[in-house]
Scaffold this active site. Sequence first.
Site, PDB file in Angstrom:
ATOM      1  CG  ASN A  96      -3.901  -4.779   2.984  1.00  0.00           C
ATOM      2  OD1 ASN A  96      -3.326  -4.627   1.917  1.00  0.00           O
ATOM      3  ND2 ASN A  96      -3.245  -4.788   4.133  1.00  0.00           N
ATOM      4  NE  ARG A 112      -2.114  -1.495   3.406  1.00  0.00           N
ATOM      5  CZ  ARG A 112      -2.533  -1.482   4.664  1.00  0.00           C
ATOM      6  NH1 ARG A 112      -3.760  -1.090   4.961  1.00  0.00           N
ATOM      7  NH2 ARG A 112      -1.750  -1.863   5.641  1.00  0.00           N
TER       8      ARG A 112
END
Length: 89
Positions: free
Chosen positions: A35, A17
């Site tokens: 996620n 990320r």
Amino acid sequence: MLLHIIFAGRVQGVGFRKFVKKKADEFGVKGFVRNLPDGTVEVLAEGDEETLKSFFGAIENGPPLAEVNGIRYEFIEKDGGFDEFKIEY
């Protein structure tokens, strides 16, 4: 235009990320990365088509510790109304 991507493989817990956020900022795209409960990572990015294609090329392999073994993506002809790119938790 929107680009929706789902990354599968070893993509959580490897800085994915943060890596995507850094690239998004470099390319000037808006949207988010997060996620998902099934172990995948979702990206929704907004920008012009050429920028999104370049952005996709820059993130498709993920950061060094990631092992991407599956990618699903689609370009969507609409705006998302995002004003920044963020990491969602």
